[in-house]
Design a protein around this motif. Structure first.
Motif, PDB file in Angstrom:
ATOM      1  N   ASN A  51      20.247  22.882  99.141  1.00 46.66           N
ATOM      2  CA  ASN A  51      21.545  22.216  99.254  1.00 46.66           C
ATOM      3  C   ASN A  51      22.437  22.966 100.227  1.00 46.66           C
ATOM      4  O   ASN A  51      23.164  22.365 101.004  1.00 46.66           O
ATOM      5  CB  ASN A  51      22.234  22.137  97.895  1.00 46.66           C
ATOM      6  CG  ASN A  51      21.753  20.951  97.091  1.00 46.66           C
ATOM      7  OD1 ASN A  51      21.223  19.999  97.650  1.00 46.66           O
ATOM      8  ND2 ASN A  51      21.922  21.013  95.789  1.00 46.66           N
ATOM      9  N   LEU A 109      18.041  29.062  86.965  1.00 39.86           N
ATOM     10  CA  LEU A 109      18.845  28.085  86.226  1.00 39.86           C
ATOM     11  C   LEU A 109      19.209  26.835  87.040  1.00 39.86           C
ATOM     12  O   LEU A 109      20.325  26.330  86.955  1.00 39.86           O
ATOM     13  CB  LEU A 109      20.116  28.751  85.676  1.00 39.86           C
ATOM     14  CG  LEU A 109      19.850  29.816  84.598  1.00 39.86           C
ATOM     15  CD1 LEU A 109      21.147  30.527  84.213  1.00 39.86           C
ATOM     16  CD2 LEU A 109      19.238  29.168  83.350  1.00 39.86           C
ATOM     17  N   GLY A 110      18.275  26.362  87.817  1.00 38.17           N
ATOM     18  CA  GLY A 110      18.485  25.077  88.478  1.00 38.17           C
ATOM     19  C   GLY A 110      19.225  25.127  89.798  1.00 38.17           C
ATOM     20  O   GLY A 110      19.514  24.086  90.383  1.00 38.17           O
ATOM     21  N   GLY A 111      19.544  26.333  90.263  1.00 34.24           N
ATOM     22  CA  GLY A 111      20.194  26.412  91.568  1.00 34.24           C
ATOM     23  C   GLY A 111      19.243  25.948  92.668  1.00 34.24           C
ATOM     24  O   GLY A 111      18.030  25.982  92.502  1.00 34.24           O
ATOM     25  N   ASN A 112      19.819  25.501  93.793  1.00 30.38           N
ATOM     26  CA  ASN A 112      18.979  24.917  94.829  1.00 30.38           C
ATOM     27  C   ASN A 112      19.484  25.332  96.202  1.00 30.38           C
ATOM     28  O   ASN A 112      20.440  24.778  96.730  1.00 30.38           O
ATOM     29  CB  ASN A 112      19.006  23.402  94.690  1.00 30.38           C
ATOM     30  CG  ASN A 112      18.081  22.732  95.665  1.00 30.38           C
ATOM     31  OD1 ASN A 112      17.552  23.367  96.577  1.00 30.38           O
ATOM     32  ND2 ASN A 112      17.882  21.446  95.474  1.00 30.38           N
ATOM     33  N   ALA A 154      18.001  22.954  83.394  1.00 30.33           N
ATOM     34  CA  ALA A 154      17.424  24.238  82.975  1.00 30.33           C
ATOM     35  C   ALA A 154      17.378  24.372  81.464  1.00 30.33           C
ATOM     36  O   ALA A 154      17.655  25.445  80.907  1.00 30.33           O
ATOM     37  CB  ALA A 154      18.209  25.393  83.609  1.00 30.33           C
ATOM     38  N   SER A 162      27.030  23.255  86.692  1.00 34.12           N
ATOM     39  CA  SER A 162      27.882  23.750  87.789  1.00 34.12           C
ATOM     40  C   SER A 162      28.400  22.574  88.611  1.00 34.12           C
ATOM     41  O   SER A 162      29.589  22.472  88.910  1.00 34.12           O
ATOM     42  CB  SER A 162      27.086  24.665  88.718  1.00 34.12           C
ATOM     43  OG  SER A 162      26.640  25.796  88.038  1.00 34.12           O
ATOM     44  N   LEU A 192      32.148  33.259  89.826  1.00 37.41           N
ATOM     45  CA  LEU A 192      32.181  32.718  88.471  1.00 37.41           C
ATOM     46  C   LEU A 192      30.779  32.450  87.937  1.00 37.41           C
ATOM     47  O   LEU A 192      30.634  31.787  86.917  1.00 37.41           O
ATOM     48  CB  LEU A 192      33.014  31.430  88.444  1.00 37.41           C
ATOM     49  CG  LEU A 192      34.490  31.627  88.801  1.00 37.41           C
ATOM     50  CD1 LEU A 192      35.205  30.293  88.860  1.00 37.41           C
ATOM     51  CD2 LEU A 192      35.168  32.532  87.770  1.00 37.41           C
ATOM     52  N   ASP A 193      29.778  32.939  88.667  1.00 36.02           N
ATOM     53  CA  ASP A 193      28.428  32.852  88.131  1.00 36.02           C
ATOM     54  C   ASP A 193      27.946  31.404  87.988  1.00 36.02           C
ATOM     55  O   ASP A 193      27.211  31.071  87.074  1.00 36.02           O
ATOM     56  CB  ASP A 193      28.401  33.567  86.764  1.00 36.02           C
ATOM     57  CG  ASP A 193      27.009  34.032  86.403  1.00 36.02           C
ATOM     58  OD1 ASP A 193      26.164  34.044  87.300  1.00 36.02           O
ATOM     59  OD2 ASP A 193      26.789  34.331  85.222  1.00 36.02           O
ATOM     60  N   PHE A 194      28.393  30.532  88.897  1.00 39.74           N
ATOM     61  CA  PHE A 194      27.864  29.167  88.922  1.00 39.74           C
ATOM     62  C   PHE A 194      26.427  29.208  89.450  1.00 39.74           C
ATOM     63  O   PHE A 194      25.945  30.257  89.907  1.00 39.74           O
ATOM     64  CB  PHE A 194      28.711  28.283  89.859  1.00 39.74           C
ATOM     65  CG  PHE A 194      29.957  27.714  89.220  1.00 39.74           C
ATOM     66  CD1 PHE A 194      30.769  28.494  88.412  1.00 39.74           C
ATOM     67  CD2 PHE A 194      30.331  26.391  89.446  1.00 39.74           C
ATOM     68  CE1 PHE A 194      31.927  27.975  87.836  1.00 39.74           C
ATOM     69  CE2 PHE A 194      31.486  25.864  88.877  1.00 39.74           C
ATOM     70  CZ  PHE A 194      32.281  26.653  88.080  1.00 39.74           C
ATOM     71  N   HIS A 195      25.763  28.053  89.433  1.00 39.11           N
ATOM     72  CA  HIS A 195      24.368  28.034  89.879  1.00 39.11           C
ATOM     73  C   HIS A 195      24.100  26.949  90.910  1.00 39.11           C
ATOM     74  O   HIS A 195      23.213  26.129  90.736  1.00 39.11           O
ATOM     75  CB  HIS A 195      23.431  27.876  88.686  1.00 39.11           C
ATOM     76  CG  HIS A 195      23.449  29.075  87.815  1.00 39.11           C
ATOM     77  ND1 HIS A 195      22.781  30.233  88.140  1.00 39.11           N
ATOM     78  CD2 HIS A 195      24.089  29.321  86.661  1.00 39.11           C
ATOM     79  CE1 HIS A 195      23.009  31.140  87.207  1.00 39.11           C
ATOM     80  NE2 HIS A 195      23.795  30.615  86.299  1.00 39.11           N
ATOM     81  N   PHE A 196      24.902  26.941  91.971  1.00 38.72           N
ATOM     82  CA  PHE A 196      24.620  25.978  93.030  1.00 38.72           C
ATOM     83  C   PHE A 196      23.399  26.401  93.843  1.00 38.72           C
ATOM     84  O   PHE A 196      22.483  25.623  94.048  1.00 38.72           O
ATOM     85  CB  PHE A 196      25.811  25.851  93.975  1.00 38.72           C
ATOM     86  CG  PHE A 196      26.926  25.059  93.388  1.00 38.72           C
ATOM     87  CD1 PHE A 196      26.776  23.700  93.180  1.00 38.72           C
ATOM     88  CD2 PHE A 196      28.123  25.664  93.041  1.00 38.72           C
ATOM     89  CE1 PHE A 196      27.799  22.954  92.639  1.00 38.72           C
ATOM     90  CE2 PHE A 196      29.145  24.923  92.502  1.00 38.72           C
ATOM     91  CZ  PHE A 196      28.987  23.576  92.294  1.00 38.72           C
TER      92      PHE A 196
END
Ligand code: HEM
Ligand SMILES: [Cu+2]
Lengths: 692, 206
Positions: free
Chosen positions: A283, A277-280, B56, B139, A268-272
């Motif tokens: 984690n 875009l802030g993904g990490n 972001a 998210s 679903l194109d999340f950004h965990f």
């Protein structure tokens, strides 16, 4: 929309070798054909024997913890065959890997990913689940687990994960990021293919199964103990099972969450965990190892339990330092949650944080050391018989200590920086997993096989096999310490330093010895089955056992105990024997109520496997359908009236009286004749004088 | 009664025997499940915590927090728990099925209201571009709030099943034991919601 989603003919690995011939494609297609042939042959064989009805009634729908335990073990051994084959393939590749090698780098990456995933989740986990299932209810004097149907469902969910791994061998591909599957390497941007999806669903689905198992084990041990069995009366294996149960309950959720978040990123194109875009990604590393470190104790604690039972049974002594063993087990369980960061000392933590986790890691050596001393002191001046389990124990004591020391070395952040991601790490974890978990499992099989099937395993074949495991292990994995220190990286398909070559050749020889050892297991089994009459121990106590599982016939009846025993001390059965009153007839028999067989596990297995496969290949209709089936089936089932299988008291009396009569007719066999055919499972107790 | 049927274990046991004993085992098992589920929520909370700054450049807490709607949701969910408590109490003291069912209906309606308003909030978020694909923060927000919403939805399905079972079987021991476990679950979801409400929304705009 295509009903097969993104699945195409070309995804079948069977064809690969015909499109483009090379050793690499031959290995890939060959493995796929092998899997398909084995599967078809199995189906054909069962059909030929006309055993489908029997299989369905006696095994696939059973909720008996003993049979579920045996099925876990069988699943573990089947997957072990694949895992070993992959290990040998990798070692063969590495022997030729100076500036190249016979396999492609991609294929090598796939191999260590499936190998690691399968060995941990679908070999080691089923092994320990098998033992816990089989032994715990017997050791605590209970008729079954607290939740027998849930137990069956846990098995089904684990089988789903294994099935998805097997399917990936034939259809599509597996991921290439190792058993840890770190994003963003396994992200959709980098690897959109089916591989990471197979991993995600195999892990998430079997993760639910393991969580349920953990709950089931914990509740069983808390609530289902025979009257009088206080905590400090419990057998050591049961203690380790309790700690493992607690660990499974709390350590599996981080993994399941990490896997599902990875799925959200991919689908679903999340950004965990993405790069943008802030993904990490950190984690993910934290979540994975918050599970991953306790996981190694989930695996090793029950093996410690087996070794603890082993030293006292085959040393003919009460365990020395029971209390310290229990405290050590509990301490390890607690500490195991506080050290996860040692898996990524190099990934940007401050020096202070690294030091704190380094020290916490080192602390685990204290309780582990306590255990090693407890085992040694139990053996000290014992009446040791040099049977197969003791051979494994000897290999374990020495080799595991070496593995433990290399762990202490790795716990030091500054050294870790030097050897991180080299073969040194591979040497370390194989050094604890093989002598620890695997030898424990195999020793345990030799000890409890007669309990489960009514005959002993052949000693000579068993000893040869055990020696092969020990020698094979040393040759395959000890050289890796050296090449690791010389800087050979882990998970690397090729190397460019000719100095590694001799070591790699020793390793591959060792790997083939390990393959022989694996074959030795089946040889042992074959020889023992052929001689099963001579090896039969139907009376149930071939080793002069100490705990309650030995106080039943072999194999035990479905209801385990004719009446639930009352426990007044530790080592309940040894106590009865020392007081000269084992095998007494109960004053009265009653009807026994057991849970009925159910197809729950089968339905869940089929539906969740379909779900995992459908999600991997984007067959949305099938995914939705399988979810509806699972939920609908569970809701419908909850309306069923409560059923039970009732075993009438006369039947229980008949079985139990026949067994006790056979014992009274028999003659107790002392330890000198333990491995002779005089041993029918009625042990003449000759424990050394025990100070109370 | 023989020794076998008494509980001589120390600690956890409450001294029941026979069928009630198994109810106790079930409830204890369910507590363990909830503890495990709490770890799941705890982890999603922790991930959210690390991602609060990761907007972001997209919508942040100010944009997604509508305190009126949150207050209403809180009232409805707590109200639902309250209704469920009355259902449990009336089951215990009156043992009369229509009374219990009445309270269950109130609990269910209230929870349904919660879900509807949450859904409207989600629609609003989509409208202003606060979709989970926009940033790590979003998210994590959607995952946390969504996980809770999913639990509530599953709870409603469970409540529906229990209602049908009460209609079909009456308040049998087995059904009562299920209502007890459902109650634990329902109140647990309230506790989690209080966490979300204070840590995600209140702390977000504070
Ligand atoms: C029996 C013979 C075995 C052989 C020949 C073997 C060989 C290997 C090799 C060559 C690797 C890859 C090293 C690398 O390139 O990084 C590996 C990785 C691994 N093995 Fe084994 N192994 C064996 C048994 C086991 C067992 C019994 C276990 C666990 C119960 C196990 C667990 C693992 C794990 C977790 C990895 C890490 C995978 C990764 O790098 O992500 N192995 N093994
Ligand atoms: Cu670790």
């Amino acid at each position: 929309m295509n009903i097969f989603g993104r699945l195409h003919w070309d995804d079948l690995k069977l064809w690969e070798v015909f499109h483009d011939f090379s050793i690499d494609s031959l290995v890939a297609s060959g493995a796929a054909w092998g899997a398909v042939f084995a599967f078809v042959a199995l189906i054909g064989w069962i059909t030929y024997l006309g055993r489908w009805g029997w299989l369905y009634r006696e095994w696939l729908t059973t909720v008996d913890h003993k049979k579920i335990g045996i099925m876990y073990m069988i699943m573990g051994f089947v997957m072990f065959a694949r895992g070993i084959a992959e290990g040998v393939a990798m070692r063969s590749h590495q022997a030729t890997a100076l500036d190249g090698g016979v396999l492609s780098a991609y294929h090598y990456a796939e191999l260590f990913s499936t190998h690691g995933t399968i060995m941990i989740f679908f070999v080691a986990m089923p092994f320990i689940n098998g033992f816990i299932n089989y032994l715990v209810p017997l050791q605590i004097g209970s008729r079954d687990m607290a939740f027998p149907m849930l137990n069956q469902i846990s098995l089904a969910l684990t089988a789903t994960g294994a099935a998805l791994c097997m399917i990936s061998l034939v259809v599509g591909a597996f991921e290439t990021g190792g058993w840890t599957a770190y994003p963003p390497f396994t992200s959709a941007a980098f690897d959109p293919g089916p591989g990471p999806d197979y991993w995600v669903w195999a892990i998430a689905i079997s993760g639910f199964g393991s969580t349920f198992s953990g709950i089931n084990y914990s509740v069983t041990i808390y609530k289902m103990r025979a009257p009088g069995m206080k905590f400090m009366f419990m057998p050591v294996f049961t203690w380790t099972a309790l700690c493992t149960g607690i660990l499974m309950t709390f350590a599996l959720p981080p993994l399941t969450v990490a896997a599902i978040m990875q799925a959200l990123d991919r689908y679903l194109d999340f950004h965990f965990f993405t790069n943008d875009l802030g993904g990490n990604m950190m984690n993910y590393a934290n979540l994975f190892w918050m599970f991953g470190h306790p996981e190694v104790y989930i695996l090793i604690l029950p093996a410690y339990g087996i070794f603890s039972e082993l030293v006292s049974t085959f040393g003919a002594k009460r365990i020395y330092g029971y209390t310290s063993l229990v405290i050590a087990t509990m301490s390890i369980a607690v500490l195991s949650f506080m050290v996860w960061l040692h898996h990524f000392f190099t990934m940007g933590n401050s020096a202070t944080v690294n030091v704190a986790f380094g020290i916490a890691t080192g602390l685990i050596a204290i309780p582990t050391g306590v255990k090693v001393y407890v085992w040694m002191t139990t053996l000290w001046r014992g009446r040791i018989r040099f049977t197969v389990p003791i051979v494994y124990m000897a290999g374990f004591l020495i080799l595991f200590t070496i593995g433990g020391f290399s762990g202490i070395i790795l716990a030091n952040p500054s050294i870790n920086w030097q050897v991180h991601n080299t073969q040194f790490v591979v040497a370390h974890f194989h050094n604890v997993l093989l002598p620890g978990l695997l030898f424990g499992t195999l020793a345990g099989v030799h000890i409890w096989f007669p309990k489960a099937f009514g005959f002993r395993l052949d000693e000579r074949a068993g000893k040869i096999t055990a020696m092969l495991w020990i020698v094979g292990f040393c040759l395959t994995f000890l050289p890796l310490y050296v090449v690791g220190l010389m800087g050979y990286p882990r998970r690397s398909a090729a190397f460019d330093d000719p100095a590694f070559v001799p070591y790699m050749i020793v390793c591959v020889i060792g790997a083939f010895i390990l393959l022989t050892a694996f074959a030795g297991l089946f040889a042992t089994l074959y020889i023992s089955i052929r001689n099963r009459d001579r090896l039969a121990v139907p009376l149930g106590d071939p080793w002069d056992g100490r705990t309650l599982e030995w106080a039943t016939p072999s194999p035990p009846p479905p209801w385990n105990f004719p009446v639930i025993p009352e426990v007044v001390s530790r080592d309940a059965f040894a106590k009865e024997k020392s007081e000269g009153r084992p095998y007494v007839l109960p004053p009265e028999y009653r009807d026994i109520h057991l849970p009925p067989p159910t197809a729950a596990g089968l339905v869940i297995f089929l539906a969740t496997t379909a779900f995992g496969f459908a999600m991997t290949w984007y067959m949305w209709w099938l995914a939705i359908l399988s979810v509806v089936v699972v939920i609908g089936w569970l809701v419908m089932r909850s309306f069923r009236e409560h059923e039970e299988v009732v075993i009438p008291a006369v039947e229980v009396r008949r079985v139990n009286n026949a067994w006790i009569e056979a014992i009274q007719l028999g003659k107790g066999v002392n330890r000198d004749h333990e491995t002779s055919s005089a041993n029918r499972g009625y042990a003449a107790s000759d424990y050394l004088k025990e100070g109370a | 009664m023989s020794q076998v049927e008494q509980n001589v274990h120390p600690g956890m046991n409450l001294g029941y025997s026979g069928d009630t004993k198994h109810a106790e085992v079930n409830v204890f098992g369910f507590w363990l499940f909830l503890m495990s589920d709490l770890v799941t929520f705890g982890i999603v909370f922790a991930v959210f915590g690390t991602m609060t700054g990761a907007t972001a450049g997209g919508p942040g807490p100010e944009e997604v927090t509508n305190l009126h709607s949150i207050a209403l949701q809180t009232a409805l969910l707590l109200g639902s728990s309250f209704g469920f408590s009355w259902a449990s109490l009336s089951m215990k003291y009156h043992d009369e099925r229509w009374r219990t069912l009445g309270w269950l209906a109130i609990a269910a309606t209230s929870a349904l209201g919660f879900l509807v308003i949450e859904f409207i909030d989600f629609l609003h978020w989509i409208e202003i571009g606060a979709v989970p694909q926009r940033s790590g923060y979003l998210s994590a927000l959607w995952a946390l709030v969504g996980l809770h919403g999913l639990h509530v939805t599953a709870g409603l399905l469970w409540m529906g099943t229990i209602t049908a079972q009460i209609l079909r079987f009456g308040l049998t021991d087995k059904v009562k034991s299920r209502v007890t476990r459902m109650g634990l679950y329902w109140h647990f979801l309230d506790v989690v919601w209080v966490g979300i409400f204070s840590m995600v929304f209140l702390a977000g705009v504070a």
